[in-house]
Design a protein around this motif. Structure first.
Motif, PDB file in Angstrom:
ATOM      1  N   VAL A  90     -37.312 -28.634 -10.313  1.00 18.78           N
ATOM      2  CA  VAL A  90     -37.144 -30.009 -10.142  1.00 18.78           C
ATOM      3  C   VAL A  90     -38.202 -30.159  -9.246  1.00 18.78           C
ATOM      4  N   ALA A  91     -39.038 -31.128  -9.326  1.00 15.86           N
ATOM      5  CA  ALA A  91     -40.106 -31.611  -8.453  1.00 15.86           C
ATOM      6  C   ALA A  91     -39.743 -32.808  -7.752  1.00 15.86           C
ATOM      7  N   LEU A  92     -39.805 -32.737  -6.504  1.00 12.01           N
ATOM      8  CA  LEU A  92     -39.660 -33.876  -5.596  1.00 12.01           C
ATOM      9  C   LEU A  92     -40.512 -34.013  -4.560  1.00 12.01           C
ATOM     10  N   GLY A  93     -40.878 -35.248  -4.032  1.00  6.31           N
ATOM     11  CA  GLY A  93     -41.784 -35.511  -2.997  1.00  6.31           C
ATOM     12  C   GLY A  93     -42.915 -36.143  -3.547  1.00  6.31           C
ATOM     13  N   GLY A  94     -43.002 -37.601  -3.431  1.00  3.47           N
ATOM     14  CA  GLY A  94     -44.217 -38.113  -3.640  1.00  3.47           C
ATOM     15  C   GLY A  94     -44.191 -38.478  -5.308  1.00  3.47           C
ATOM     16  N   VAL A  95     -43.387 -38.147  -6.038  1.00  9.92           N
ATOM     17  CA  VAL A  95     -43.498 -38.104  -7.465  1.00  9.92           C
ATOM     18  C   VAL A  95     -42.999 -39.558  -7.773  1.00  9.92           C
ATOM     19  N   ASP A  96     -43.877 -40.048  -8.683  1.00  7.74           N
ATOM     20  CA  ASP A  96     -43.617 -41.477  -9.396  1.00  7.74           C
ATOM     21  C   ASP A  96     -44.132 -41.342 -11.162  1.00  7.74           C
ATOM     22  N   ALA A  97     -43.819 -42.378 -11.574  1.00 10.49           N
ATOM     23  CA  ALA A  97     -43.965 -42.276 -13.052  1.00 10.49           C
ATOM     24  C   ALA A  97     -45.314 -42.016 -13.526  1.00 10.49           C
ATOM     25  N   ALA A  98     -46.534 -42.138 -12.791  1.00  7.87           N
ATOM     26  CA  ALA A  98     -47.697 -41.699 -13.116  1.00  7.87           C
ATOM     27  C   ALA A  98     -47.876 -40.207 -12.766  1.00  7.87           C
TER      28      ALA A  98
END
Length: 205
Positions: A167-175
């Motif tokens: 799972v990726a976390l940190g500054g992740v958004d829809a883009a």
């Protein structure tokens, strides 16, 4: 519990509860199998125990009504009382085996990781998911690892005796979420980002 494609992490100082609930309800138009890939992670460490429990109760009701999952940060007692679907363990938390001894063998357990080596250790410990961060720049979280770390983790997990969801976390958004999935992540997690009721999908090509 399925590995969430998207986890919304609570931080009510930045995303007030009504905003979070509105974002969660936006996934109600998805088919049930997609709603099952959405989770809310109860974090908010600055709240008192009573306030955190009350928030957890409301989120348990909201996620159950949607068909989504509830994961609790660190607090095994709250996870047990709330009937949470999973628990997320940080560096100062108990181990994976200890969490399952309290919550049951079937509970979903994710582990916070800040390097590819830590992802491999989480897999060896029996975690269901390793949450790797920060992927992108995030205030106060150190240098970003970049999607390259996800690619490396996925490649090294292929040779590991036991795999683990990534799972990726940190500054992740829809883009940026599709790039994380294309790099090998099974899901993404975010605090501030609004996904507009749509699950992220891997970027084509």
């Amino acid at each position: 519990m399925l590995t969430p494609r998207l986890t919304l992490i609570t931080q009510t100082a930045d995303v007030p509860e009504p905003v979070l609930l509105a974002r969660l309800s936006a996934f109600g138009s998805l088919p049930p199998e997609d709603r099952a890939r959405v989770a809310v992670q109860l974090r908010d460490p600055e709240l008192s125990g009573g306030a955190l429990h009350a928030l957890g109760r409301r989120l348990r009701d909201a996620t159950a009504a949607l068909g989504a999952s509830l994961v609790v940060n660190d607090r095994l007692d709250l996870a047990l009382v709330l009937g949470a679907d999973g628990v997320h363990l940080g560096r100062r938390s108990v181990g994976v085996a200890d969490a399952r001894a309290v919550l049951g063998d079937g509970v979903f357990v994710s582990v916070a990781c800040h390097s590819v080596d830590e992802v491999l250790r989480a897999a060896a410990a029996g975690a269901d998911a390793a949450v790797l961060s920060p992927i992108f720049a995030t205030p106060g979280k150190g240098p970003p690892l970049g999607p390259e770390a996800l690619r490396e983790a996925r490649a090294r997990l292929a040779a590991a005796p036991r795999s683990v969801a990534l799972v990726a976390l940190g500054g992740v958004d829809a883009a940026s979420a599709p790039a994380c999935l294309a790099a090998g992540a099974d899901g993404v997690a975010a605090i501030r980002a609004d996904f507009g009721g749509a699950l992220p999908a891997p970027r084509a090509g």
